[in-house]
Scaffold this motif. Structure first.
Motif, mmCIF file in Angstrom:
data_model
loop_
_atom_site.group_PDB
_atom_site.id
_atom_site.type_symbol
_atom_site.label_atom_id
_atom_site.label_comp_id
_atom_site.label_asym_id
_atom_site.label_seq_id
_atom_site.Cartn_x
_atom_site.Cartn_y
_atom_site.Cartn_z
ATOM 1 N N VAL A 5 3.971 1.415 -5.433
ATOM 2 C CA VAL A 5 4.611 0.725 -6.563
ATOM 3 C C VAL A 5 4.804 1.714 -7.708
ATOM 4 O O VAL A 5 3.861 2.383 -8.135
ATOM 5 C CB VAL A 5 3.758 -0.487 -7.013
ATOM 6 C CG1 VAL A 5 4.328 -1.112 -8.287
ATOM 7 C CG2 VAL A 5 3.700 -1.516 -5.893
ATOM 8 N N THR A 38 -12.180 4.069 0.150
ATOM 9 C CA THR A 38 -12.671 3.230 1.251
ATOM 10 C C THR A 38 -13.131 4.071 2.444
ATOM 11 O O THR A 38 -14.064 3.712 3.156
ATOM 12 C CB THR A 38 -11.535 2.253 1.669
ATOM 13 O OG1 THR A 38 -11.250 1.430 0.532
ATOM 14 C CG2 THR A 38 -11.909 1.404 2.860
ATOM 15 N N ALA A 57 -13.733 -0.208 -10.325
ATOM 16 C CA ALA A 57 -14.461 -0.711 -9.146
ATOM 17 C C ALA A 57 -15.108 0.466 -8.415
ATOM 18 O O ALA A 57 -14.778 0.773 -7.277
ATOM 19 C CB ALA A 57 -13.518 -1.476 -8.221
ATOM 20 N N THR A 59 -19.592 -2.369 -1.034
ATOM 21 C CA THR A 59 -20.626 -3.351 -0.671
ATOM 22 C C THR A 59 -20.248 -4.738 -1.184
ATOM 23 O O THR A 59 -20.420 -5.750 -0.496
ATOM 24 C CB THR A 59 -21.970 -2.970 -1.349
ATOM 25 O OG1 THR A 59 -22.367 -1.688 -0.881
ATOM 26 C CG2 THR A 59 -23.052 -3.995 -1.085
ATOM 27 N N GLU A 110 0.860 -1.195 0.000
ATOM 28 C CA GLU A 110 0.000 0.000 0.000
ATOM 29 C C GLU A 110 0.890 1.238 0.000
ATOM 30 O O GLU A 110 1.831 1.326 0.779
ATOM 31 C CB GLU A 110 -0.925 -0.017 1.229
ATOM 32 C CG GLU A 110 -1.592 1.304 1.568
ATOM 33 C CD GLU A 110 -2.372 1.949 0.414
ATOM 34 O OE1 GLU A 110 -3.117 1.248 -0.280
ATOM 35 O OE2 GLU A 110 -2.199 3.180 0.214
HETATM 36 C C1 FAD Z 1 -18.219 9.735 -2.974
HETATM 37 C C2 FAD Z 1 -18.289 8.232 -2.999
HETATM 38 C C3 FAD Z 1 -19.393 7.573 -2.469
HETATM 39 C C4 FAD Z 1 -19.469 6.181 -2.488
HETATM 40 N N1 FAD Z 1 -20.499 5.540 -1.854
HETATM 41 C C5 FAD Z 1 -20.497 4.183 -1.798
HETATM 42 C C6 FAD Z 1 -21.483 3.489 -1.049
HETATM 43 O O1 FAD Z 1 -22.324 4.085 -0.386
HETATM 44 N N2 FAD Z 1 -21.480 2.136 -1.083
HETATM 45 C C7 FAD Z 1 -20.545 1.419 -1.789
HETATM 46 O O2 FAD Z 1 -20.601 0.191 -1.808
HETATM 47 N N3 FAD Z 1 -19.575 2.066 -2.472
HETATM 48 C C8 FAD Z 1 -19.519 3.417 -2.467
HETATM 49 N N4 FAD Z 1 -18.533 4.062 -3.137
HETATM 50 C C9 FAD Z 1 -17.554 3.282 -3.864
HETATM 51 C C10 FAD Z 1 -16.513 2.666 -2.954
HETATM 52 O O3 FAD Z 1 -16.044 3.587 -1.999
HETATM 53 C C11 FAD Z 1 -15.373 2.158 -3.837
HETATM 54 O O4 FAD Z 1 -15.924 1.387 -4.869
HETATM 55 C C12 FAD Z 1 -14.383 1.301 -3.066
HETATM 56 O O5 FAD Z 1 -13.947 1.945 -1.915
HETATM 57 C C13 FAD Z 1 -13.222 0.947 -3.968
HETATM 58 O O6 FAD Z 1 -12.235 0.357 -3.185
HETATM 59 P P1 FAD Z 1 -10.775 0.199 -3.742
HETATM 60 O O7 FAD Z 1 -10.031 -0.628 -2.769
HETATM 61 O O8 FAD Z 1 -10.852 -0.274 -5.156
HETATM 62 O O9 FAD Z 1 -10.223 1.685 -3.854
HETATM 63 P P2 FAD Z 1 -9.492 2.635 -2.760
HETATM 64 O O10 FAD Z 1 -10.174 2.575 -1.453
HETATM 65 O O11 FAD Z 1 -9.362 3.964 -3.394
HETATM 66 O O12 FAD Z 1 -8.080 1.941 -2.601
HETATM 67 C C14 FAD Z 1 -7.080 1.922 -3.592
HETATM 68 C C15 FAD Z 1 -5.763 1.833 -2.856
HETATM 69 O O13 FAD Z 1 -4.693 1.629 -3.770
HETATM 70 C C16 FAD Z 1 -3.587 2.346 -3.285
HETATM 71 N N5 FAD Z 1 -2.637 2.602 -4.368
HETATM 72 C C17 FAD Z 1 -2.838 3.355 -5.469
HETATM 73 N N6 FAD Z 1 -1.726 3.388 -6.236
HETATM 74 C C18 FAD Z 1 -0.806 2.643 -5.601
HETATM 75 C C19 FAD Z 1 0.556 2.295 -5.884
HETATM 76 N N7 FAD Z 1 1.179 2.737 -6.966
HETATM 77 N N8 FAD Z 1 1.220 1.486 -5.016
HETATM 78 C C20 FAD Z 1 0.592 1.011 -3.899
HETATM 79 N N9 FAD Z 1 -0.688 1.328 -3.570
HETATM 80 C C21 FAD Z 1 -1.377 2.128 -4.405
HETATM 81 C C22 FAD Z 1 -4.201 3.619 -2.758
HETATM 82 O O14 FAD Z 1 -3.328 4.322 -1.867
HETATM 83 C C23 FAD Z 1 -5.439 3.106 -2.074
HETATM 84 O O15 FAD Z 1 -5.254 2.802 -0.718
HETATM 85 C C24 FAD Z 1 -18.424 5.445 -3.095
HETATM 86 C C25 FAD Z 1 -17.298 6.112 -3.609
HETATM 87 C C26 FAD Z 1 -17.208 7.483 -3.532
HETATM 88 C C27 FAD Z 1 -15.973 8.157 -4.011
#
Ligand code: FAD
Length: 395
Positions: free
Chosen positions: A166, A37, A368, A374, A27
């Motif tokens: 990364v 998240t 995603a 969810t 991370e």
């Molecule tokens: C305003 C808003 C409202 C939402 N409401 C909802 C809801 O009510 N219900 C629901 O189910 N979903 C909701 N979502 C969607 C949900 O939050 C996301 O779909 C979900 O959190 C995606 O998770 P993730 O792990 O893919 O992304 P993230 O949580 O963004 O995690 C990606 C991670 O990758 C890391 N990363 C990036 N580049 C690198 C690198 N080069 N090297 C190492 N690490 C790296 C980042 O630091 C980060 O920690 C909402 C989103 C938003 C923005």
């Protein structure tokens, strides 16, 4: 790679299925779960909106069920508070009917049509001419869920390494060399779950640049504590079917706060938690993408409305007052903002469904957006099954 809710869920699932594998989550930030998240509406979606047969439809319905069970097992606070989707004009009735059809086809439990009196019975301060009630929609703090997944990963003997952004990906014989801030990690296989940075890592691993991630900022307001009684649970508009965003909604948070939002404004940084934050590379990536201009040509009117909501507290308040007429601008205070990692195709299409892809020795989660939080447990199973096939892992 990526310690958000999706990456941690995938790591947990892989560790569970492959107890003898050496597994590590890299991370970039100093802590896990600091991007999407942590900055979202906190809603456990039931699967109402999504096109039947899509990955979103299947993985949301399964994921919500599994998430409630997981929260119960781990003692994480969650509540099936239910939600109402409210139509305020006859022009919205056709789309409400379509949502009902989709929800039934997707197997959303307990969904029913309600009339104006039905809306008032569930949400005494809301007004509408017809609606849908989804009793299994609920709320949770996704940061707590992500922390629990990370603990499961560590309990399975795997590592969660923070401060490891990364920066380079090289194929070296039978492994991948991942260069990051703390050195190089050599891996037989990798799964990239980088949220707003997903396209960059996929391209670095040899994938097609299509789709590109374009950041859409979603700002929230919160209700003054003495006005929280205006919203009992979750009040949603009938969304525009051609956009992947659900529109400004009123949502009770698991900590008791009531949020109004989010807006959906294209911004100049993938971490634009402050509106003024612009990063040169992010902005150039957005502007150099042909899809951006095609999308703007089609959606500029919506963009202007979003800009008004972002700039004018009173316009934002009016949008919410359409559903709860007693709401006044003075009842609302600034809260936080999140940034959606929205995939945008070269042809200007806002990619609606989840997208997964493959490069040599690697899998990529390329789109995603909501409801991926969810759906995280179901996405994790989907990706782990794909990894077993692609990497020839014994289940
Ligand atoms: C305003 C808003 C409202 C939402 N409401 C909802 C809801 O009510 N219900 C629901 O189910 N979903 C909701 N979502 C969607 C949900 O939050 C996301 O779909 C979900 O959190 C995606 O998770 P993730 O792990 O893919 O992304 P993230 O949580 O963004 O995690 C990606 C991670 O990758 C890391 N990363 C990036 N580049 C690198 C690198 N080069 N090297 C190492 N690490 C790296 C980042 O630091 C980060 O920690 C909402 C989103 C938003 C923005």
């Amino acid at each position: 790679m990526g310690g958000g809710i999706v990456g941690l869920a995938v790591a947990r699932e892989l560790a569970r299925r492959n107890p003898h594998a050496t597994l590590c989550v890299l991370e970039r930030e100093a802590a896990i779960g600091t991007h999407q998240t942590e900055h979202n509406s906190g809603v456990i979606h039931a699967g109402v909106y999504y096109a039947p047969g899509s990955l979103k439809a299947r993985l949301c319905v399964q994921g919500a069920r599994e998430l409630y069970e997981y929260c119960e097992q781990r003692g994480i606070a969650s509540e099936r508070c239910g939600k109402v989707i409210v139509a305020t004009e006859p022009a919205e009735l056709g789309q409400l009917e379509e949502l009902e059809r989709r929800a039934k086809a997707n197997g959303v439990p307990g969904l029913r049509r309600i009339d104006a009196a039905g809306i008032r019975a569930l949400e005494p301060h809301a007004r509408g001419i017809a609606g849908l009630h989804s009793p299994q929609t609920g709320i949770v703090d996704f940061s707590s869920v992500a922390r629990s997944y990370a603990q499961d990963v560590r309990d399975a003997g795997a590592t969660v390494a923070t401060g490891c952004g990364v920066e380079s990906i090289q194929l070296a014989g039978r492994s991948l060399r991942l260069g990051h801030a703390r050195g190089v990690t050599e891996a037989r296989h990798a799964v990239f779950c980088a949220g707003a940075w997903a396209d960059r890592l996929a391209v670095a691993a040899g994938a097609d640049p299509d789709p590109r991630i374009v950041p859409f900022r979603g700002a929230y307001l919160k209700l003054a504590p003495e006005r929280r009684h205006l919203v009992r649970s979750l009040i949603y508009p009938v969304p525009d079917p051609s956009l992947p965003f659900l529109g400004v909604h009123l949502t009770k948070h698991i900590d008791g706060e009531v949020l109004i939002g989010p807006t959906a404004l294209m911004v100049g940084a993938r971490d634009a938690y402050r509106l003024a934050r612009v990063r040169r590379r992010d902005l150039l990536d957005t502007l150099a993408w042909p899809g951006t201009w095609r999308m703007l040509a089609r959606w500029w009117r919506t963009g202007v409305t979003e800009l008004r909501h972002a700039a004018l507290h009173s316009a934002f308040a009016r949008a919410a007052a359409r559903y709860v007429p007693e709401l006044r601008a003075a009842d609302l205070h600034a809260a936080f903002a999140g940034v959606r990692a929205q995939a945008l195709a070269r042809d200007g299409r806002l990619v609606d469904d989840f997208v997964f892809s493959r490069t040599e020795r690697a899998l990529h989660v390329r789109n995603a957006p909501s409801p991926a939080a969810t759906s995280s447990l179901a996405i994790a199973r989907h990706v782990a099954e794909e990894a077993e096939r692609a990497f020839d892992l014994a289940p």
